[in-house]
Structure formats: structure tokens, C-alpha cells
Design a protein around this motif. Sequence first.
Motif, PDB file in Angstrom:
ATOM      1  N   LYS A 126      -6.911   1.798  -6.758  1.00  0.00           N
ATOM      2  CA  LYS A 126      -6.853   1.194  -8.091  1.00  0.00           C
ATOM      3  C   LYS A 126      -6.532   2.243  -9.156  1.00  0.00           C
ATOM      4  O   LYS A 126      -5.813   1.967 -10.110  1.00  0.00           O
ATOM      5  CB  LYS A 126      -8.198   0.522  -8.396  1.00  0.00           C
ATOM      6  N   ARG A 127      -7.048   3.467  -8.977  1.00  0.00           N
ATOM      7  CA  ARG A 127      -6.818   4.550  -9.942  1.00  0.00           C
ATOM      8  C   ARG A 127      -5.449   5.210  -9.790  1.00  0.00           C
ATOM      9  O   ARG A 127      -5.020   5.959 -10.654  1.00  0.00           O
ATOM     10  CB  ARG A 127      -7.870   5.639  -9.772  1.00  0.00           C
ATOM     11  N   THR A 128      -4.758   4.954  -8.672  1.00  0.00           N
ATOM     12  CA  THR A 128      -3.481   5.597  -8.412  1.00  0.00           C
ATOM     13  C   THR A 128      -2.416   5.083  -9.373  1.00  0.00           C
ATOM     14  O   THR A 128      -2.355   3.898  -9.668  1.00  0.00           O
ATOM     15  CB  THR A 128      -3.046   5.323  -6.959  1.00  0.00           C
ATOM     16  N   SER A 129      -1.552   5.977  -9.823  1.00  0.00           N
ATOM     17  CA  SER A 129      -0.527   5.579 -10.787  1.00  0.00           C
ATOM     18  C   SER A 129       0.693   4.932 -10.127  1.00  0.00           C
ATOM     19  O   SER A 129       1.395   4.150 -10.751  1.00  0.00           O
ATOM     20  CB  SER A 129      -0.083   6.779 -11.613  1.00  0.00           C
ATOM     21  N   ASP A 130       0.941   5.233  -8.864  1.00  0.00           N
ATOM     22  CA  ASP A 130       2.105   4.708  -8.157  1.00  0.00           C
ATOM     23  C   ASP A 130       1.718   3.479  -7.319  1.00  0.00           C
ATOM     24  O   ASP A 130       0.867   3.586  -6.433  1.00  0.00           O
ATOM     25  CB  ASP A 130       2.693   5.800  -7.261  1.00  0.00           C
ATOM     26  N   PRO A 131       2.325   2.319  -7.557  1.00  0.00           N
ATOM     27  CA  PRO A 131       1.983   1.118  -6.782  1.00  0.00           C
ATOM     28  C   PRO A 131       2.249   1.272  -5.285  1.00  0.00           C
ATOM     29  O   PRO A 131       1.487   0.754  -4.467  1.00  0.00           O
ATOM     30  CB  PRO A 131       2.865   0.026  -7.380  1.00  0.00           C
ATOM     31  N   ASP A 132       3.295   1.972  -4.910  1.00  0.00           N
ATOM     32  CA  ASP A 132       3.580   2.164  -3.483  1.00  0.00           C
ATOM     33  C   ASP A 132       2.517   3.016  -2.813  1.00  0.00           C
ATOM     34  O   ASP A 132       2.143   2.765  -1.666  1.00  0.00           O
ATOM     35  CB  ASP A 132       4.967   2.790  -3.292  1.00  0.00           C
ATOM     36  N   GLU A 133       2.048   4.027  -3.513  1.00  0.00           N
ATOM     37  CA  GLU A 133       0.973   4.868  -2.985  1.00  0.00           C
ATOM     38  C   GLU A 133      -0.306   4.045  -2.839  1.00  0.00           C
ATOM     39  O   GLU A 133      -1.043   4.186  -1.859  1.00  0.00           O
ATOM     40  CB  GLU A 133       0.731   6.073  -3.899  1.00  0.00           C
ATOM     41  N   ALA A 134      -0.577   3.164  -3.798  1.00  0.00           N
ATOM     42  CA  ALA A 134      -1.752   2.293  -3.729  1.00  0.00           C
ATOM     43  C   ALA A 134      -1.665   1.376  -2.510  1.00  0.00           C
ATOM     44  O   ALA A 134      -2.643   1.201  -1.780  1.00  0.00           O
ATOM     45  CB  ALA A 134      -1.878   1.474  -5.009  1.00  0.00           C
ATOM     46  N   ARG A 135      -0.484   0.802  -2.267  1.00  0.00           N
ATOM     47  CA  ARG A 135      -0.311  -0.064  -1.086  1.00  0.00           C
ATOM     48  C   ARG A 135      -0.488   0.725   0.206  1.00  0.00           C
ATOM     49  O   ARG A 135      -1.024   0.214   1.193  1.00  0.00           O
ATOM     50  CB  ARG A 135       1.057  -0.726  -1.135  1.00  0.00           C
ATOM     51  N   LYS A 136      -0.024   1.971   0.212  1.00  0.00           N
ATOM     52  CA  LYS A 136      -0.173   2.817   1.394  1.00  0.00           C
ATOM     53  C   LYS A 136      -1.653   3.102   1.673  1.00  0.00           C
ATOM     54  O   LYS A 136      -2.093   3.049   2.818  1.00  0.00           O
ATOM     55  CB  LYS A 136       0.580   4.128   1.196  1.00  0.00           C
ATOM     56  N   ILE A 137      -2.408   3.380   0.623  1.00  0.00           N
ATOM     57  CA  ILE A 137      -3.849   3.617   0.781  1.00  0.00           C
ATOM     58  C   ILE A 137      -4.526   2.364   1.328  1.00  0.00           C
ATOM     59  O   ILE A 137      -5.342   2.428   2.252  1.00  0.00           O
ATOM     60  CB  ILE A 137      -4.476   4.041  -0.562  1.00  0.00           C
ATOM     61  N   LEU A 138      -4.165   1.208   0.791  1.00  0.00           N
ATOM     62  CA  LEU A 138      -4.782  -0.044   1.241  1.00  0.00           C
ATOM     63  C   LEU A 138      -4.415  -0.397   2.675  1.00  0.00           C
ATOM     64  O   LEU A 138      -5.179  -1.055   3.369  1.00  0.00           O
ATOM     65  CB  LEU A 138      -4.390  -1.193   0.316  1.00  0.00           C
ATOM     66  N   SER A 139      -3.258   0.035   3.134  1.00  0.00           N
ATOM     67  CA  SER A 139      -2.853  -0.282   4.511  1.00  0.00           C
ATOM     68  C   SER A 139      -3.731   0.426   5.539  1.00  0.00           C
ATOM     69  O   SER A 139      -3.736   0.053   6.703  1.00  0.00           O
ATOM     70  CB  SER A 139      -1.383   0.076   4.733  1.00  0.00           C
ATOM     71  N   GLU A 140      -4.483   1.428   5.100  1.00  0.00           N
ATOM     72  CA  GLU A 140      -5.367   2.174   6.000  1.00  0.00           C
ATOM     73  C   GLU A 140      -6.780   1.605   6.058  1.00  0.00           C
ATOM     74  O   GLU A 140      -7.612   2.129   6.798  1.00  0.00           O
ATOM     75  CB  GLU A 140      -5.428   3.642   5.561  1.00  0.00           C
ATOM     76  N   THR A 141      -7.054   0.555   5.310  1.00  0.00           N
ATOM     77  CA  THR A 141      -8.413   0.016   5.266  1.00  0.00           C
ATOM     78  C   THR A 141      -8.754  -0.767   6.528  1.00  0.00           C
ATOM     79  O   THR A 141      -7.894  -1.294   7.222  1.00  0.00           O
ATOM     80  CB  THR A 141      -8.605  -0.901   4.045  1.00  0.00           C
ATOM     81  N   HIS A 142     -10.047  -0.837   6.793  1.00  0.00           N
ATOM     82  CA  HIS A 142     -10.563  -1.626   7.917  1.00  0.00           C
ATOM     83  C   HIS A 142     -10.171  -3.095   7.751  1.00  0.00           C
ATOM     84  O   HIS A 142      -9.818  -3.759   8.713  1.00  0.00           O
ATOM     85  CB  HIS A 142     -12.095  -1.477   7.960  1.00  0.00           C
ATOM     86  N   TYR A 143     -10.214  -3.568   6.515  1.00  0.00           N
ATOM     87  CA  TYR A 143      -9.880  -4.961   6.230  1.00  0.00           C
ATOM     88  C   TYR A 143      -8.448  -5.289   6.632  1.00  0.00           C
ATOM     89  O   TYR A 143      -8.193  -6.286   7.295  1.00  0.00           O
ATOM     90  CB  TYR A 143     -10.096  -5.237   4.735  1.00  0.00           C
TER      91      TYR A 143
END
Length: 97
Positions: A53-70
Motif C-alpha cells: 500500500k505504501r509503495t509508489s509504483d502500482p506494478d511493484e505493489a502487485r508484485k508484492i501482493l503476488s507473494e502473499t499466502h492469500y
Amino acid sequence: MVQPNDVVNVITFLDEWTRCLGSGYQKDSLYRFGKFESCKARWDDVKLALRAKRTSDPDEARKILSETHYKKNLGSDLNNSPTAGVIWELKEKPGWD
């Protein structure tokens, strides 16, 4: 810049974490696996979602979320369901199509 909710929705991860802490979920875990669920993976997801959520780049945010357990184990993708193939058979084409 904070990411909008359509990129990172922290509430989804908080909901999953609080659902895991609930008595019904813990009762099911005790019945199915003989132990209580620690909910650590879901808490780690909350921390990752806040970081995304704090990341400035939307693609980087999506990349971080792709690593979640969910995203890896739950979510709306039926292929990731922990009960697919165990309790019910996954169909090639859903019945409503």
C-alpha cells in the motif's frame, strides 16, 4: 503515493486474518488437523499488504501482493482451493457456463 484500493485492498487481508482468529475457523482447524491454526501466514499477508500500500509504483505493489499466502493458496482461484480434489472434484467447465 499510497496505492488505491483497486490495486491494494488491505481490508481483504485484514478480513482473512480476523476470520482465521475466529472461533469457528479455529474449531474447524482443530477438528480437521488436530491443532489450532497459528494464523501467522495471514498476519504476514497483512504486513505485506501494508508494505504494498505504501509503495509508489502500482506494478511493484502487485508484485508484492503476488507473494502473499492469500494469492498463492486462497483467493478466488478455485485451482488454489485447499479442498479441491480432496472434498470435491474441480470441473473443467463450471455448471453455470
